[in-house]
Motif scaffolding. Sequence first.
Motif, PDB file in Angstrom:
ATOM      1  N   GLN A   1       0.423   8.865   8.217  1.00  0.00           N
ATOM      2  CA  GLN A   1       0.331   9.311   6.832  1.00  0.00           C
ATOM      3  C   GLN A   1      -1.095   9.773   6.533  1.00  0.00           C
ATOM      4  OE1 GLN A   1       1.368   6.380   3.869  1.00  0.00           O
ATOM      5  NE2 GLN A   1       1.778   7.907   2.298  1.00  0.00           N
TER       6      GLN A   1
ATOM      7  N   GLN B   1      -1.972   7.120  -4.141  1.00  0.00           N
ATOM      8  CA  GLN B   1      -2.118   7.831  -2.880  1.00  0.00           C
ATOM      9  C   GLN B   1      -1.200   9.051  -2.869  1.00  0.00           C
ATOM     10  OE1 GLN B   1      -1.515   5.054   0.325  1.00  0.00           O
ATOM     11  NE2 GLN B   1      -2.741   3.474  -0.655  1.00  0.00           N
TER      12      GLN B   1
ATOM     13  N   TRP C   1     -10.586   5.112   6.116  1.00  0.00           N
ATOM     14  CA  TRP C   1     -10.907   5.477   4.743  1.00  0.00           C
ATOM     15  C   TRP C   1     -12.189   6.285   4.749  1.00  0.00           C
ATOM     16  CZ3 TRP C   1     -10.000   0.657   6.675  1.00  0.00           C
ATOM     17  CH2 TRP C   1      -8.818   0.022   6.287  1.00  0.00           C
TER      18      TRP C   1
ATOM     19  N   LYS D   1      -7.476   8.967   2.988  1.00  0.00           N
ATOM     20  CA  LYS D   1      -7.068   7.803   3.747  1.00  0.00           C
ATOM     21  C   LYS D   1      -6.070   8.271   4.796  1.00  0.00           C
ATOM     22  CE  LYS D   1      -4.788   3.292   3.118  1.00  0.00           C
ATOM     23  NZ  LYS D   1      -4.181   2.388   2.110  1.00  0.00           N
TER      24      LYS D   1
ATOM     25  N   GLY E   1     -13.187   1.312   9.843  1.00  0.00           N
ATOM     26  CA  GLY E   1     -11.769   1.601   9.983  1.00  0.00           C
ATOM     27  C   GLY E   1     -11.249   0.845  11.184  1.00  0.00           C
ATOM     28  N   ASP E   2      -9.968   0.925  11.396  1.00  0.00           N
ATOM     29  CA  ASP E   2      -9.354   0.226  12.515  1.00  0.00           C
ATOM     30  C   ASP E   2      -8.976   1.211  13.616  1.00  0.00           C
ATOM     31  OD1 ASP E   2      -9.506  -2.151  11.076  1.00  0.00           O
ATOM     32  OD2 ASP E   2      -7.552  -1.826  10.139  1.00  0.00           O
TER      33      ASP E   2
ATOM     34  N   GLU F   1      -6.218   2.757  10.723  1.00  0.00           N
ATOM     35  CA  GLU F   1      -6.223   2.949   9.269  1.00  0.00           C
ATOM     36  C   GLU F   1      -7.659   3.252   8.880  1.00  0.00           C
ATOM     37  OE1 GLU F   1      -4.288   1.101   5.204  1.00  0.00           O
ATOM     38  OE2 GLU F   1      -4.319  -0.117   7.034  1.00  0.00           O
TER      39      GLU F   1
ATOM     40  N   THR G   1       0.370  11.934  -0.980  1.00  0.00           N
ATOM     41  CA  THR G   1       0.644  12.202   0.424  1.00  0.00           C
ATOM     42  C   THR G   1       0.580  13.697   0.741  1.00  0.00           C
ATOM     43  OG1 THR G   1       2.052  10.248   0.629  1.00  0.00           O
ATOM     44  CG2 THR G   1       2.344  11.971   2.264  1.00  0.00           C
TER      45      THR G   1
ATOM     46  N   TRP H   1       8.153   1.304   4.227  1.00  0.00           N
ATOM     47  CA  TRP H   1       6.934   1.228   5.034  1.00  0.00           C
ATOM     48  C   TRP H   1       5.883   0.303   4.431  1.00  0.00           C
ATOM     49  CZ3 TRP H   1       6.743   2.594   9.839  1.00  0.00           C
ATOM     50  CH2 TRP H   1       7.576   3.611  10.312  1.00  0.00           C
TER      51      TRP H   1
ATOM     52  N   TRP I   1       4.093  -1.498   7.146  1.00  0.00           N
ATOM     53  CA  TRP I   1       4.209  -0.478   8.188  1.00  0.00           C
ATOM     54  C   TRP I   1       3.657  -0.936   9.535  1.00  0.00           C
ATOM     55  CZ3 TRP I   1       0.060   1.937  10.672  1.00  0.00           C
ATOM     56  CH2 TRP I   1      -1.203   1.670  10.148  1.00  0.00           C
ATOM     57  N   GLN I   2       2.697  -1.851   9.537  1.00  0.00           N
ATOM     58  CA  GLN I   2       2.054  -2.240  10.789  1.00  0.00           C
ATOM     59  C   GLN I   2       2.921  -3.133  11.670  1.00  0.00           C
ATOM     60  OE1 GLN I   2      -1.635  -3.704   8.999  1.00  0.00           O
ATOM     61  NE2 GLN I   2      -2.748  -2.057  10.014  1.00  0.00           N
TER      62      GLN I   2
ATOM     63  N   LYS J   1      -3.586   6.826   8.166  1.00  0.00           N
ATOM     64  CA  LYS J   1      -3.125   5.698   8.963  1.00  0.00           C
ATOM     65  C   LYS J   1      -2.027   6.167   9.912  1.00  0.00           C
ATOM     66  CE  LYS J   1      -0.006   4.023   5.286  1.00  0.00           C
ATOM     67  NZ  LYS J   1       0.297   2.861   4.410  1.00  0.00           N
TER      68      LYS J   1
END
Length: 263
Positions: free
Chosen positions: A145, A118, A177, A163, A183-184, A175, A120, A133, A136-137, A165
């Motif tokens: 990010q 990933q 994708w 991605k 996704g959430d 989060e 960033t 992190w 992280w949740q 989040k």
Amino acid sequence: MKKHQWGMALVRAFVCFGMIAGLVGCMGDDDDNDSPATPGLPSSDGGSGKNLQISDSLKNGTSVATSIGGGEFTSEGYHITADGGYIIYDTQIKGNFRIEFDTKGLTAGEWYHDPDDQATLLFMQDAPLGTDWTQWQVIDHCLFQMIKMAYYPGGESSVDGMKVKGGCGGVSGFELWSWMEHGDNGVFVGPAYLDWDSTKTYHWVITVKNGHTEGYRDGQLLFSGDGFWPGDSMRFMFGGTGMFVGGVSPDNAIYSNIKIYQE
């Protein structure tokens, strides 16, 4: 008689001058209105600087960043040359804000740097630098990010996708994708796989308002999510974070024209 004629000539001159000045003034007023807001983007202060907190072109060999490393200054901006390169701003900005920045040099089919696939693009948090992190949740802080996915063995389906989040304290968040259908607490509305042209400069805009976050690239809405509502002072990191988690920067990224507004 001659004096009268001379006086009339002066009057005519002043009248003509006033008309010309008025015309020029009107033309100037028209020019001021020729810069409408970018279609589809939330309104800002129009560049007046009223709410502008950070302004860093990165093109003149200097930066106002709190910390910067893993790269070199160029005439186009700060060129990150190490996979852990970063540009970090510690601020008093919180709540609602807007971020704008440019990138160039981003490549398609980017290779991953083990152990992280990933890369960033932007990382922001209200936690101390060095916070892990991984979970992280459930951490009692706020995180966002935005990631450019790289190639890695077994993960070919995500290459050239993104991605995203963001969330606070494990209470809520999103989060997303680009290459998946779900996704959430949000949605990725841009294309599943983005074009990445290394010769092109992309303009990014991220807005955070009342817990709602949106991200644009060149005026196109890419994603939208709810649950990121930072109430404490934020740290903004462009490229990697210098940490194990989220510490990898995109290959060959050049950052420039970073602006952060408090809204």
